[in-house]
Design an enzyme around this catalytic site. Structure first.
Site, short mmCIF file in Angstrom:
data_model
loop_
_atom_site.label_atom_id
_atom_site.label_comp_id
_atom_site.label_asym_id
_atom_site.label_seq_id
_atom_site.Cartn_x
_atom_site.Cartn_y
_atom_site.Cartn_z
N VAL A 56 0.87 -1.17 0.00
CA VAL A 56 0.00 0.00 0.00
C VAL A 56 0.91 1.22 0.00
O VAL A 56 1.74 1.40 0.88
CB VAL A 56 -0.94 0.02 1.23
CG1 VAL A 56 -1.74 1.32 1.27
CG2 VAL A 56 -1.88 -1.17 1.21
N ALA A 101 4.39 4.16 3.09
CA ALA A 101 3.96 2.93 2.43
C ALA A 101 4.11 1.77 3.40
O ALA A 101 4.73 1.93 4.47
CB ALA A 101 4.81 2.67 1.19
N LYS A 102 3.55 0.64 3.08
CA LYS A 102 3.75 -0.58 3.87
C LYS A 102 3.37 -1.75 2.99
O LYS A 102 2.55 -1.61 2.08
CB LYS A 102 2.85 -0.56 5.12
CG LYS A 102 3.35 -1.44 6.24
CD LYS A 102 4.49 -0.79 6.99
CE LYS A 102 4.88 -1.50 8.24
NZ LYS A 102 5.84 -0.70 9.03
N GLY A 103 3.98 -2.92 3.26
CA GLY A 103 3.63 -4.07 2.43
C GLY A 103 3.87 -5.36 3.18
O GLY A 103 4.30 -5.35 4.33
#
Ligand code: NAD
Length: 411
Positions: A56, A101-103
Site C-alpha cells: 500500500v 507505504a507498507k507491504g
C-alpha cells in the site's frame, strides 16, 4: 478498535484541530495506490505454492514513499493500510523528505526454508519492481523480514534497473547498509525519552523503567537506558517476564538472551506474571512488542507516569482516554519510534551520495532530528492545546497537507 479505525480516528481529530478543508481531508486519507500480487514458487520438494503479496503506497506529496515489508500469516490489507498511513505522518513528523507505504506477504516465514524465502522474495520483487523505485517507493524490513530479505530485493531489482543500493534500506552493511541502523529505533526512543523528561525537569538516571519486549527495539532501548543510569525494574518477552526492584543488570540479561535465546531462566531477578508487567509500579513504561497491549481492560490499573510508545499503536483509543484522564503522559508512536525510519533516510542519502558516514555522525544526526521533532510536536501542542499524540498528528498531517496544496490540484 482495529489499527485502521484507530489511525483514521486520530487523523480525523487532527484534521478537525487544523480546520482542514473536507476535500483535502478525504484526499489525504485515501491511499495513492494499493497493490496486490500473486506469488507462486516451487517449494524445495518440487510442489507449487501460492502466496498473496501486498504493497500500500499511501502518500507521496513530500517525497518517495517509505515503509516496511512484513512476512506474517495474518498480513491483513486493513492493517497494512493503517501502517502505510502511519508512515506518512511519521516521516512528516520526523521531517524527512518521504511519504508513507507498507507491504507484506501472507506467509509464515518459519514454515519456509531459506531458499524458499529467497524465491518468494524474488518473485514478489519481480511483480512490483516497476511500482517501487529509489525516487518512488523504498521498502525496508519489518516483522518476519530482515537485512537478508533486503539484500535479495536489492539484487532482484538491480537485474531490471542496474545496481541500485538505494532501492531498500535496512540492508547488510556490505551492500550499503548504514552503521547505526540496527540500534536506531531503540536509540531514537531513548533520545525521545530524554527530550520528554527534560521538559519535566527529570532525567533517565533518576527514574525507574519497565520494558515490554526484548527484541531489536526493546533490547537497544534497555541497553542505552541502563548505560545512562536508569533503573530497569522489569522486562518481558514472549517467553516470560523478570523483575528486580534494585534494577536488572541489562548487560547480564543481554548475555543470557544471547546464550539461551530468551529471558527465561535469568537469575538476575525473579520471574513475574507477564500480565502484571504493564501495570507494574514504575516511572516510565516502554511497550516495545505488540499493538493494542494497553486497552480498556488494563488502562485504569497502569501506574507508570510516562508511557513511551516504542511499538506501533500499543495504546487503544479507549485506553488513551483513560490514561490521559489519569494524567499519564504518553509519547506517541509516530514520534517515539521514528528513529528507525530516520536512519533509513540517512542510509538512502548515503547510497545516493555514494559516501558512508561513520557511526558517530549517524547517532549525532539522529539526536538532532529527534530533538527538533520533539520541539515541533510541543509547539503544535501549544498552538492547538492538545495532547502529545494530537501534537504529533497535527504536525504530520499539516506538513503533508501543505505539501499537497503547494503541488496543486490541476491534472
Ligand atoms: P522484534 O521481533 O525484534 O521483537 C519483538 C519482541 O517482543 C520480542 O522480544 C518478543 O519476544 C516480544 N514479544 C512478542 N510478543 C510478546 C508478548 N505477548 N509479551 C511480551 N513480549 C512479547 O521486533 P522489534 O523490531 O523490536 O519491534 C517491536 C515493535 O516496535 C513492533 O511493534 C514494531 O512494529 C515496532 N517498531 C520497530 C521498528 C524497528 O526498526 N525494528 C521501527 C518502528 C517500530
Amino acid at each position: 478498535m482495529n489499527a485502521l479505525a484507530a489511525t483514521n480516528r486520530n487523523f480525523r481529530h487532527a484534521a478537525r484541530l487544523l480546520g482542514l478543508d473536507s476535500k483535502i481531508e478525504k484526499s489525504l486519507l485515501i491511499p495513492f495506490r494499493e497493490i496486490k500480487v500473486e506469488c507462486t514458487i516451487p517449494k524445495d520438494d518440487g510442489t507449487l505454492v501460492s502466496y498473496v503479496g501486498f504493497r500500500v503506497q499511501h502518500d507521496n506529496a513530500r517525497g518517495p514513499m517509505k515503509g516496511g515489508i512484513r512476512y506474517h500469516p495474518e498480513v491483513d490489507p486493513d492493517e497494512v493500510n493503517a501502517l502505510a498511513q502511519l508512515m506518512t505522518w511519521k516521516t512528516a513528523v520526523a521531517d524527512i523528505p518521504y511519504g508513507g507505504a507498507k507491504g507484506g506477504i501472507g506467509c509464515n516465514p518459519k514454515d519456509l526454508s531459506n531458499s524458499e524465502l529467497e524465491r518468494l522474495t524474488r518473485v514478489f520483487t519481480q511483480k512490483i519492481h516497476d511500482l517501487i523505485g529509489i525516487h518512488t517507493d523504498v521498502p525496508a524490513p519489518d516483522m518476519g523480514t530482515n537485512a537478508q530479505t533486503m539484500a535479495w530485493i536489492l539484487d532482484e531489482y538491480s537485474k531490471f534497473h542496474g545496481h541500485s543500493p538505494a532501492i531498500v534500506t535496512g540492508k547488510p552493511i556490505d551492500l550499503g547498509g548504514s552503521l547505526g541502523r540496527d540500534a536506531a529505533t531503540g536509540r531514537g526512543v531513548v533520545y525521545a525519552t530524554e527530550a520528554l523528561l527534560a521538559e519535566h525537569g527529570k532525567s533517565i538516571r533518576d527514574l525507574t523503567f519497565v520494558i515490554q519486549g526484548f527484541g531489536n527495539v526493546g533490547s537497544w532501548a534497555a541497553k542505552l537506558i541502563h548505560e545512562r543510569g536508569g533503573r530497569i525494574i522489569a522486562v518481558s518477552d514472549i517467553t516470560g517476564a523478570v523483575r528486580n526492584s534494585n534494577g536488572i543488570d541489562i548487560t547480564d540479561l543481554l548475555s543470557h538472551k544471547e546464550s539461551t535465546g530468551s529471558l527465561k531462566g535469568f537469575h538476575g531477578g525473579e520471574a513475574m506474571d507477564p500480565n502484571e508487567l504493564l501495570v507494574h509500579d514504575c516511572d516510565v513504561l516502554i511497550p516495545c512488542a505488540l499493538g493494542g497491549v494497553l486497552n480498556r481492560e488494563n488502562a485504569a490499573d497502569v501506574r507508570a507516569k510516562f508511557i513511551i510508545e516504542a511499538a506501533n499503536h500499543p495504546t487503544d483509543p479507549e485506553a488513551d482516554e483513560i490514561l490521559s484522564k489519569k494524567g499519564v503522559i504518553i509519547l506517541p508512536d509516530i514520534y517515539a519510534n521514528a528513529g528507525g525510519v530516520t536512519v533509513s533516510y540517512f542510509e538512502w542519502v548515503q547510497n545516493i551520495q555514494g559516501f558512508m558516514w561513520d557511526e558517530d555522525k549517524v547517532n549525532e544526526e539522529l539526536r538532532r532530528y529527534m530533538t527538533r521533532a520533539f520541539q515541533n510536536v510541543k509547539n503544535m501542542c501549544k498552538s492547538h492545546d492538545c495532547s502529545l499524540r494530537m501534537g504529533a498528528f497535527t504536525l504530520g498531517v499539516n506538513r503533508v497537507a501543505r505539501a499537497t496544496l503547494l503541488r496543486g490540484w490541476e491534472a
